[in-house]
Design a protein around this motif. Structure first.
Motif, PDB file in Angstrom:
ATOM      1  N   SER A 132       0.852  -1.186   0.000  1.00 14.18           N
ATOM      2  CA  SER A 132       0.000   0.000   0.000  1.00 14.18           C
ATOM      3  C   SER A 132       0.886   1.234   0.000  1.00 14.18           C
ATOM      4  CB  SER A 132      -0.910  -0.002   1.222  1.00 14.18           C
ATOM      5  OG  SER A 132      -1.849  -1.046   1.104  1.00 14.18           O
ATOM      6  N   SER A 133       0.623   2.140  -0.940  1.00 15.39           N
ATOM      7  CA  SER A 133       1.525   3.258  -1.171  1.00 15.39           C
ATOM      8  C   SER A 133       0.768   4.540  -1.480  1.00 15.39           C
ATOM      9  CB  SER A 133       2.448   2.951  -2.358  1.00 15.39           C
ATOM     10  OG  SER A 133       3.220   1.797  -2.123  1.00 15.39           O
ATOM     11  N   TYR A 134       1.501   5.645  -1.387  1.00 17.29           N
ATOM     12  CA  TYR A 134       0.997   6.948  -1.813  1.00 17.29           C
ATOM     13  C   TYR A 134       1.860   7.403  -2.970  1.00 17.29           C
ATOM     14  CZ  TYR A 134      -1.935   7.075   2.279  1.00 17.29           C
ATOM     15  OH  TYR A 134      -2.900   6.776   3.207  1.00 17.29           O
ATOM     16  N   VAL A 135       1.200   7.817  -4.042  1.00 14.00           N
ATOM     17  CA  VAL A 135       1.907   8.272  -5.229  1.00 14.00           C
ATOM     18  C   VAL A 135       1.344   9.621  -5.647  1.00 14.00           C
ATOM     19  CG1 VAL A 135       2.355   5.907  -6.000  1.00 14.00           C
ATOM     20  CG2 VAL A 135       0.347   7.109  -6.858  1.00 14.00           C
ATOM     21  N   MET A 136       2.156  10.369  -6.362  1.00 10.58           N
ATOM     22  CA  MET A 136       1.727  11.666  -6.871  1.00 10.58           C
ATOM     23  C   MET A 136       1.796  11.630  -8.383  1.00 10.58           C
ATOM     24  SD  MET A 136       3.277  15.438  -6.114  1.00 10.58           S
ATOM     25  CE  MET A 136       2.371  15.660  -4.589  1.00 10.58           C
ATOM     26  N   GLN A 137       0.748  12.128  -9.010  1.00 14.28           N
ATOM     27  CA  GLN A 137       0.674  12.227 -10.459  1.00 14.28           C
ATOM     28  C   GLN A 137       0.819  13.690 -10.854  1.00 14.28           C
ATOM     29  OE1 GLN A 137      -3.177  11.130 -11.965  1.00 14.28           O
ATOM     30  NE2 GLN A 137      -2.425  10.869 -14.052  1.00 14.28           N
ATOM     31  N   ILE A 138       1.812  13.966 -11.693  1.00 13.65           N
ATOM     32  CA  ILE A 138       2.041  15.326 -12.177  1.00 13.65           C
ATOM     33  C   ILE A 138       1.956  15.298 -13.696  1.00 13.65           C
ATOM     34  CG2 ILE A 138       3.637  17.277 -12.269  1.00 13.65           C
ATOM     35  CD1 ILE A 138       4.964  16.170  -9.714  1.00 13.65           C
ATOM     36  N   PRO A 139       1.010  16.037 -14.276  1.00 14.88           N
ATOM     37  CA  PRO A 139       0.930  16.080 -15.743  1.00 14.88           C
ATOM     38  C   PRO A 139       2.258  16.547 -16.349  1.00 14.88           C
ATOM     39  CG  PRO A 139      -1.027  17.068 -14.772  1.00 14.88           C
ATOM     40  CD  PRO A 139      -0.045  16.840 -13.643  1.00 14.88           C
ATOM     41  N   GLN A 140       2.587  15.987 -17.498  1.00 14.79           N
ATOM     42  CA  GLN A 140       3.860  16.295 -18.147  1.00 14.79           C
ATOM     43  C   GLN A 140       4.046  17.799 -18.344  1.00 14.79           C
ATOM     44  OE1 GLN A 140       4.308  15.094 -22.248  1.00 14.79           O
ATOM     45  NE2 GLN A 140       6.507  14.734 -21.940  1.00 14.79           N
ATOM     46  N   THR A 141       3.000  18.504 -18.749  1.00 17.37           N
ATOM     47  CA  THR A 141       3.129  19.948 -18.982  1.00 17.37           C
ATOM     48  C   THR A 141       3.484  20.689 -17.687  1.00 17.37           C
ATOM     49  OG1 THR A 141       0.733  20.206 -18.726  1.00 17.37           O
ATOM     50  CG2 THR A 141       1.578  20.017 -20.973  1.00 17.37           C
ATOM     51  N   ASP A 142       2.906  20.261 -16.567  1.00 17.11           N
ATOM     52  CA  ASP A 142       3.227  20.902 -15.292  1.00 17.11           C
ATOM     53  C   ASP A 142       4.644  20.567 -14.843  1.00 17.11           C
ATOM     54  OD1 ASP A 142       0.799  22.302 -14.928  1.00 17.11           O
ATOM     55  OD2 ASP A 142      -0.175  20.468 -14.231  1.00 17.11           O
ATOM     56  N   MET A 143       5.087  19.329 -15.093  1.00 10.37           N
ATOM     57  CA  MET A 143       6.478  18.973 -14.753  1.00 10.37           C
ATOM     58  C   MET A 143       7.428  19.801 -15.608  1.00 10.37           C
ATOM     59  SD  MET A 143       8.647  17.370 -12.918  1.00 10.37           S
ATOM     60  CE  MET A 143       8.056  15.886 -12.139  1.00 10.37           C
ATOM     61  N   ASN A 144       7.110  19.970 -16.879  1.00  4.91           N
ATOM     62  CA  ASN A 144       7.954  20.798 -17.751  1.00  4.91           C
ATOM     63  C   ASN A 144       8.015  22.232 -17.232  1.00  4.91           C
ATOM     64  OD1 ASN A 144       8.406  18.586 -19.385  1.00  4.91           O
ATOM     65  ND2 ASN A 144       6.902  19.190 -20.926  1.00  4.91           N
ATOM     66  N   ASP A 145       6.879  22.753 -16.772  1.00  4.42           N
ATOM     67  CA  ASP A 145       6.855  24.100 -16.190  1.00  4.42           C
ATOM     68  C   ASP A 145       7.751  24.176 -14.946  1.00  4.42           C
ATOM     69  OD1 ASP A 145       5.111  24.995 -18.122  1.00  4.42           O
ATOM     70  OD2 ASP A 145       3.330  24.944 -16.820  1.00  4.42           O
ATOM     71  N   MET A 146       7.673  23.169 -14.084  1.00  6.18           N
ATOM     72  CA  MET A 146       8.506  23.170 -12.869  1.00  6.18           C
ATOM     73  C   MET A 146       9.987  23.140 -13.218  1.00  6.18           C
ATOM     74  SD  MET A 146       6.498  20.831 -10.077  1.00  6.18           S
ATOM     75  CE  MET A 146       5.578  19.683 -11.086  1.00  6.18           C
ATOM     76  N   ILE A 147      10.339  22.346 -14.194  1.00  8.81           N
ATOM     77  CA  ILE A 147      11.740  22.267 -14.622  1.00  8.81           C
ATOM     78  C   ILE A 147      12.178  23.615 -15.182  1.00  8.81           C
ATOM     79  CG2 ILE A 147      13.298  21.210 -16.319  1.00  8.81           C
ATOM     80  CD1 ILE A 147      11.596  18.600 -15.921  1.00  8.81           C
ATOM     81  N   GLN A 148      11.331  24.196 -16.007  1.00  4.03           N
ATOM     82  CA  GLN A 148      11.633  25.507 -16.598  1.00  4.03           C
ATOM     83  C   GLN A 148      11.768  26.593 -15.524  1.00  4.03           C
ATOM     84  OE1 GLN A 148       8.666  26.963 -19.406  1.00  4.03           O
ATOM     85  NE2 GLN A 148      10.320  27.311 -20.884  1.00  4.03           N
ATOM     86  N   LYS A 149      10.965  26.508 -14.470  1.00  6.80           N
ATOM     87  CA  LYS A 149      11.014  27.483 -13.372  1.00  6.80           C
ATOM     88  C   LYS A 149      12.204  27.234 -12.439  1.00  6.80           C
ATOM     89  CE  LYS A 149       5.985  28.026 -13.198  1.00  6.80           C
ATOM     90  NZ  LYS A 149       5.615  29.419 -13.212  1.00  6.80           N
ATOM     91  N   GLY A 150      12.924  26.141 -12.648  1.00  5.39           N
ATOM     92  CA  GLY A 150      14.119  25.870 -11.853  1.00  5.39           C
ATOM     93  C   GLY A 150      13.876  25.135 -10.547  1.00  5.39           C
ATOM     94  N   PHE A 151      12.761  24.407 -10.435  1.00  3.75           N
ATOM     95  CA  PHE A 151      12.521  23.612  -9.235  1.00  3.75           C
ATOM     96  C   PHE A 151      13.685  22.629  -9.082  1.00  3.75           C
ATOM     97  CE2 PHE A 151       7.713  23.898  -8.320  1.00  3.75           C
ATOM     98  CZ  PHE A 151       7.661  25.222  -8.721  1.00  3.75           C
TER      99      PHE A 151
END
Length: 174
Positions: A132-151
């Motif tokens: 039993s686990s907890y996972v997070m789903q991040i849409p690809q476009t939002d992950m790309n935004d985070m990478i672009q923002k320098g997260f």
């Protein structure tokens, strides 16, 4: 039993029933159509201690929470397959394994394989929760935004890419 005691018992029973119903969310279908996934709530104070996100600032964590979805997944639930949408999946707590034919590649939330996207593999595989686990789903476009923002999780992404590359290069040489 007197009327006040009976009334108190009825009120307590109603409160318990309402509380149980409020806390239980319906199961939804996983990537294979089985009812193994339940919507969950992401708490900032827990997310900041999850290995993938420990380097993020408070405002960035809030942004992640706003642009993602957390799921509670029962053991055996299939989070994604190689034909799933190219969303990013992050293992917050628990364990999963990438199953490709008869090969199994297990990971926990502090391993290099703590994240997954169907775009990183070309093999026919599925990502299966092994406890039993907890996972997070991040849409690809939002992950790309985070990478672009320098997260600051590039180190985790690079470690995962290296892990998947080695895994499949080794698997393909056999």
């Amino acid at each position: 039993m007197s009327i006040p005691q009976r009334l108190k018992a009825i009120v307590l029973t109603v409160i318990v029933v309402v509380a149980i119903n409020a806390c239980s969310k319906p199961l939804i279908a996983d990537a294979m159509g089985n009812l193994t996934i339940r919507s969950s709530v992401t708490y900032l104070y827990l997310l900041r201690h999850t290995p993938f996100f420990t380097s993020l600032k408070k405002e960035e964590l809030r942004w992640v929470i706003k642009h993602s979805k957390e799921w509670s997944v029962e053991q055996g639930g299939v989070v994604a397959t190689n034909s799933s949408a190219p969303d990013y999946w992050i293992l917050l707590d628990g364990a999963w394994q990438l199953e490709c034919g008869d090969k199994r590649y297990p990971s926990k939330n502090d391993d290099a394989g703590k994240w997954f996207s169907s775009e990183v593999i070309s093999e026919i595989c599925k990502l299966v929760v092994t406890e039993s686990s907890y996972v997070m789903q991040i849409p690809q476009t939002d992950m790309n935004d985070m990478i672009q923002k320098g997260f600051n999780f590039q180190e985790h992404l690079e470690a995962g890419l290296s892990y998947y590359e080695k895994m499949f290069l080794t698997a393909n040489k056999r």
